[in-house]
Write an enzyme that holds these catalytic residues in place. Structure first.
Site, PDB file in Angstrom:
ATOM      1  N   THR A   1       0.691  -1.222   0.130  1.00 24.61           N
ATOM      2  CA  THR A   1      -0.053  -0.013  -0.016  1.00 24.61           C
ATOM      3  C   THR A   1       0.923   1.238  -0.192  1.00 24.61           C
ATOM      4  O   THR A   1       0.573   2.416  -0.690  1.00 24.61           O
ATOM      5  CB  THR A   1      -1.202   0.005   1.204  1.00 24.61           C
ATOM      6  OG1 THR A   1      -1.670  -1.316   1.263  1.00 24.61           O
ATOM      7  CG2 THR A   1      -1.919   1.059   1.143  1.00 24.61           C
TER       8      THR A   1
ATOM      9  N   LYS B   1       8.075   8.278  20.615  1.00 22.39           N
ATOM     10  CA  LYS B   1       8.180   9.140  21.672  1.00 22.39           C
ATOM     11  C   LYS B   1       7.060   9.327  22.217  1.00 22.39           C
ATOM     12  O   LYS B   1       7.033  10.308  23.127  1.00 22.39           O
ATOM     13  CB  LYS B   1       9.129  10.304  21.044  1.00 22.39           C
ATOM     14  CG  LYS B   1      10.517   9.809  20.493  1.00 22.39           C
ATOM     15  CD  LYS B   1      11.138  11.354  19.891  1.00 22.39           C
ATOM     16  CE  LYS B   1      12.057  10.944  18.970  1.00 22.39           C
ATOM     17  NZ  LYS B   1      12.322  12.005  17.916  1.00 22.39           N
TER      18      LYS B   1
ATOM     19  N   ARG C   1      -1.484   4.993   7.349  1.00 19.49           N
ATOM     20  CA  ARG C   1      -2.102   3.624   7.870  1.00 19.49           C
ATOM     21  C   ARG C   1      -1.669   3.497   9.356  1.00 19.49           C
ATOM     22  O   ARG C   1      -0.676   3.924   9.800  1.00 19.49           O
ATOM     23  CB  ARG C   1      -1.301   2.352   7.007  1.00 19.49           C
ATOM     24  CG  ARG C   1      -0.818   1.165   7.718  1.00 19.49           C
ATOM     25  CD  ARG C   1      -2.295   0.380   7.814  1.00 19.49           C
ATOM     26  NE  ARG C   1      -2.495  -0.022   6.112  1.00 19.49           N
ATOM     27  CZ  ARG C   1      -2.449  -1.012   5.538  1.00 19.49           C
ATOM     28  NH1 ARG C   1      -1.817  -2.293   6.062  1.00 19.49           N
ATOM     29  NH2 ARG C   1      -2.931  -1.247   4.337  1.00 19.49           N
TER      30      ARG C   1
END
Lengths: 308, 142
Positions: free
Chosen positions: A52, A80, A101
């Site tokens: 993708t 983080k 995504r």
């Protein structure tokens, strides 16, 4: 500004225009090669999906633009502790459009609420994957010549398979479409698909467990992978993984013009011996995916009319 | 007969199904408000047999009562001003609710980004279906 979060964000008419544009791109690649010159797509992939991500990047590069981004959460500021909202505010300063995504459902929606650039949902958990759905629709329309008057079989993991849910929701908008849902009882489609989508729209469908008995009736067979990442329980995954395997012997039971689609990647649910069968359309699907993503980029950037 | 004094400004929520008042107390966030609240449980009712009543002494713009329509549209909302009932509000299902319900889908983005508002949208008025604004998971009423 427009985003693409759900395949139903585009009406039937808008979907037809988008697929027409994708078809024109397929036929006239040269016409589109510089249209996005100077534009950038950010591919924000919080979980790996090589196909993708590369498809989005190839789509933008084919249009003359460029791509930047990350391919896993560990290589982004998410490691983080940065929130999706903060990341999209930052990316809005660097790029013209983004494809996201994320393993968590609704993350692209959260991004769209804070974004200054169009957000394309490139798959969020078991929820939606609109560019895959539009790719599936382009494959069917290009190879069958229509999106109506079809009997479509979905086979495998129909519970967690978001591509299945999205494609059913999209296709019920077309006349005379019937569904045969082939799955083990544990992986049947969720009740909202049965009740709110199929029954609410009076769509003929049946739920069966035998692939062999269903094959002769089908115009399209949409195979799916049992996705390990959607299971919290390893033993359950292993038990269900090998329920359906499409091979040459089973293909002999199908119509001579039935198409086999698969969102890929496959594990073992389609035997490699089927790849050479002219009815196997899953690699063509990948190519159509690039054209569809090119059409989506142009549409969301408002550049779709520049070449008409 | 139990007597609870009348209020000057605020709400009287009447015809609450017996036993439901504490649930409503929490849904409305009354535990977080610095105002007088009287909860009457199992009061006798000609219409219902037994009912609960909540009296809230507070400015009328402090509480968002939309959520009541979601909980039970049969509740009567009396708006009190200068110790008199000035309005009776008819309850309807709210189009959306913010930070009232919580998405229980473990795959929802709200499960890891807890600073996000919990927003639920009414997607089917007939069936009273609310879905999470983000993951679209249906909320199953307890």
């Amino acid at each position: 500004m427009r985003h693409l979060l759900n395949p139903l964000d585009f009406s039937v008419e808008e979907t037809a225009r988008l697929l027409d544009l994708a078809t024109d791109i397929e036929r006239n690649r040269d016409k589109y090669k510089d249209i996005c010159k100077g534009k950038k797509i950010a591919t924000l992939f919080y979980e790996p999906s090589t196909r993708t991500r590369l498809s989005f990047e190839a789509a933008m590069i084919n249009l003359g633009g460029s791509a930047l981004g990350f391919s896993s959460a560990s290589s982004s500021s998410a490691s983080k502790g940065e929130s999706v909202s903060d990341t999209i505010r930052m990316v809005s300063c660097y790029a013209d459009i983004c494809a996201m995504r994320h393993p968590k459902e609704g993350a692209p929606t959260v991004a769209s609420l804070k974004s200054r650039i169009p957000v394309v949902n490139a798959g969020d958990g078991g929820h939606q994957h609109p560019t895959q759905t539009l790719t599936d629709m382009m494959t069917i329309r290009s190879l069958k010549g229509r999106l109506d008057n079809l009997t479509i079989g979905f086979c495998g993991d129909l519970k967690f398979g978001r591509t299945v849910h999205s494609l059913i929701e999209s296709l019920v908008r077309y006349p005379n479409v019937k569904f045969i849902l082939i799955s083990p009882p544990e992986l049947r489609v969720p009740s909202y698909i049965r009740e709110d989508v199929l029954e609410a729209n009076n769509i003929p469908y049946k739920e069966v467990t035998s692939m062999e008995e269903s094959l002769p009736e089908l115009d399209i067979l949409y195979m799916t992978r049992v996705q390990q990442e959607r299971f919290f329980n390893e033993a359950e995954y292993l038990r269900l993984r090998d329920t359906y395997i499409l091979d040459k012997a089973k293909m002999a039971l199908a119509n001579k013009d039935m198409l086999v689609l698969h969102p890929l990647p496959r594990v073992n649910e389609i035997s490699v011996e089927v790849d050479d069968d002219p009815r196997a359309a899953y690699f063509k699907q990948v190519q159509y995916g690039v054209y569809v993503r090119m059409a989506i980029i142009l549409t969301l950037l408002g550049l779709d009319k520049e070449v008409q | 007969m139990l007597n609870v004094g009348s209020i000057k400004e605020g709400f009287v929520l009447d015809h609450i199904k017996a036993g439901k008042s504490m649930e409503i107390y929490h849904y409305l966030g009354l535990d977080k408000l610095d105002c007088q609240v009287a909860i009457i449980k199992n009061a006798k009712s000609n219409k219902m047999g037994h009912k609960d009543i909540i009296k809230i002494e507070c400015p009328i713009d402090v509480i968002n009562l939309d959520v009541l329509g979601y909980i039970d549209h049969n509740i009567t909302v009396n708006i009190i001003h200068d110790s008199a009932i000035v309005d009776k509000q008819k309850l309807t299902l709210p189009k959306s609710m913010k930070n009232v319900l919580k998405c229980v889908n473990p795959r929802c983005i709200t499960s890891i980004e807890q600073e996000l508002d919990q927003i639920f949208i009414l997607t089917d008025e007939k069936k009273k279906v609310y879905r999470c604004r983000y993951c679209e998971e249906k909320y199953n009423k307890l």
